[in-house]
Motif scaffolding. Structure first.
Motif, PDB file in Angstrom:
ATOM      1  N   TRP A  84      -2.067  -5.867  -6.234  1.00  0.00           N
ATOM      2  CA  TRP A  84      -2.266  -4.140  -5.873  1.00  0.00           C
ATOM      3  C   TRP A  84      -1.967  -3.248  -6.651  1.00  0.00           C
ATOM      4  CZ3 TRP A  84      -4.120  -3.034  -0.481  1.00  0.00           C
ATOM      5  CH2 TRP A  84      -3.527  -4.329   0.434  1.00  0.00           C
ATOM      6  N   GLU A 111       1.022  -1.155   0.329  1.00  0.00           N
ATOM      7  CA  GLU A 111      -0.359  -0.161  -0.050  1.00  0.00           C
ATOM      8  C   GLU A 111       0.187   1.327   0.179  1.00  0.00           C
ATOM      9  OE1 GLU A 111       0.212  -2.513   2.964  1.00  0.00           O
ATOM     10  OE2 GLU A 111      -2.155  -2.742   2.582  1.00  0.00           O
ATOM     11  N   GLY A 122      -4.958   1.906  -5.429  1.00  0.00           N
ATOM     12  CA  GLY A 122      -5.181   1.379  -4.320  1.00  0.00           C
ATOM     13  C   GLY A 122      -6.361  -0.166  -4.047  1.00  0.00           C
ATOM     14  N   ARG A 179       1.433   4.278  -2.696  1.00  0.00           N
ATOM     15  CA  ARG A 179       1.102   5.455  -2.987  1.00  0.00           C
ATOM     16  C   ARG A 179       2.224   6.346  -3.659  1.00  0.00           C
ATOM     17  NH1 ARG A 179      -1.829   3.510   1.958  1.00  0.00           N
ATOM     18  NH2 ARG A 179       0.819   4.377   3.258  1.00  0.00           N
TER      19      ARG A 179
END
Length: 428
Positions: free
Chosen positions: A315, A286, A319, A290
């Motif tokens: 992923w 995660e 997001g 980003r």
């Protein structure tokens, strides 16, 4: 020429290994340019010295020699076979300078000044992309590879400037005809892959030494890339293009990309790449997504797509995650003798829709893939891991996994790796 760029992109995104090697006579030159010439010395303690030191340290300066590696000399910017196909030119005080990574010195290439369009109050940083060495191995595909290599260097240069708080403007390609004229070498294998310009900080630039000596590229009498169907005409078009044609929007301030300063660790080991003892738990998908999204969104191709793939999950760059089983041993096209992906757990994949490639052009569409993969390298280093960008991926299988049709292409992948020492310990 835009159609030729697209034809080249489609062919060598899909069939990068189905080619004829046309250039075996190309000499391999580790130090091809300006060693033995006029050395440029920035004033000690000046802002100019600090800027040049940070830019070269974070991009091309060799920071270690690794005897365990398949390619021994390493800097912060991964490149095809460690041949450093992208190097740096600096236009300072309207004169062209070359940074020699093997000497760790700046060389004045010619005492003559450039024309008035080169502002004396600005410094121009140009990506000098040269296919002379990598074309021996990859022929037509060498251009594609060189753009990805340039993306790594550009990503590091932008990161260095961001860390210094220096505002800059960026171009995906430079108006290089006058600059290359100052190099005194044949230009049939080189092009300007990007250009940054920024305010010149205070500090003088003195020169010492005799005139530069002849080098192999200056002595060669044939054009190695002339037989290529795409590369030779594309390089001519890149060199003929004015800088404004490929100009990106000027930076209005510091681009918000974290400046990861961890030591990048290569994973090209002589004994092969496997990770029997790594869990990679410090690499957080995660957080990585980003960071990579911020890099991508401020690049010349914000439409570039990417994902972080695990063996049971993907992923995505928005997001989200999807459950999907991936057979890691099928990700690579070849090189299974040296690389056991069954022992790995995370892969970063970049891919693009064809219409975005048509809109952007070859360099602006591909160079952000290198920037994004460099950000993955730096994030991995910051987490304590190595990271290996790979170009020999199995496009058909990856497109099947991601559900991509004929209007999409895989551009680049990178593999999270453990310490290069761990496999050696297990073998011993």
């Amino acid at each position: 020429m835009e159609e030729l760029e697209f034809e080249y992109y489609k062919r060598y995104s899909q069939s990068r290994y189905q080619m004829t090697h046309l250039t075996h006579l190309t000499p391999f030159v580790k130090r091809p340019y300006f060693s033995g010439g006029t050395i440029a010395h920035p004033e000690k303690g000046s802002g100019l010295e600090a800027l040049l030191d940070r830019l070269t340290a974070d991009t091309l300066r060799i920071d270690r020699f690794d005897i365990l590696s398949r390619y021994q000399d390493h800097n912060a910017s991964p490149s095809t076979r460690n041949m450093h196909s992208c190097q740096l030119l600096f236009v300072i005080d309207r004169r062209v300078h070359f940074y020699d990574l093997y000497e760790d010195r700046l060389y004045l290439t010619d005492p003559r000044e450039l024309g008035p369009c080169w502002n004396r109050d600005r410094i121009y940083v140009i990506g000098l992309s040269d296919l002379l060495n990598i074309s021996r191995y990859y022929s037509e595909f060498s251009l594609y590879l060189s753009i990805l290599d340039a993306g790594h260097v550009l990503g590091n240069a932008k990161n260095a400037l961001n860390a210094l708080g220096v505002r800059y403007r960026i171009y995906e390609a430079a108006d290089t005809e006058e600059v290359f004229d100052r190099l005194g070498i044949p230009t049939d294998s080189i092009y300007g892959s990007f250009m940054l310009d920024l305010e010149r900080p205070p500090g003088s630039l003195a020169v010492t030494g005799a005139a530069r000596s002849s080098r192999i590229p200056a002595l060669k009498s044939f054009d190695e890339l002339r037989p290529t169907e795409y590369v030779s005409p594309l390089l001519r078009s890149f060199r003929a293009a004015g800088g404004d044609r490929r100009k990106a929007e000027a930076s209005s301030g510091v681009v918000p990309i974290p400046a990861c300063r961890g030591l990048r660790s290569s994973a090209h080991t002589m004994i092969g790449n496997f990770n029997m003892s790594e869990t990679f738990e410090r690499f957080e998908p995660e957080e990585a997504v980003r960071l990579l999204s911020r890099v991508r969104d401020r690049s010349s191709n914000p439409a570039l797509r990417f994902c972080v793939a695990e063996k049971e999950k993907i992923w995505t760059d928005d997001g989200e995650f999807v459950d999907k089983r991936i057979d890691f041993k099928r990700i690579l096209y070849n090189d299974h003798e040296f690389f056991d992906l069954q022992t790995y757990s995370r892969v970063v994949i970049c891919y693009s829709e064809d219409r975005e490639m048509r809109n952007a052009g070859l360099i602006p569409a591909l160079i952000p893939a290198g920037e994004l993969m460099q950000a993955a390298c730096l994030y991995s280093a910051d987490r304590g891991y190595a990271f290996r960008p790979m170009k020999n991926h199995n496009d058909a299988y990856l497109k099947e996994v991601l559900g991509l049709g004929e209007g999409w292409e895989i551009n680049y992948i990178g593999v999270l790796c453990g310490s290069e020492v761990s496999p050696l310990r297990r073998v011993l």
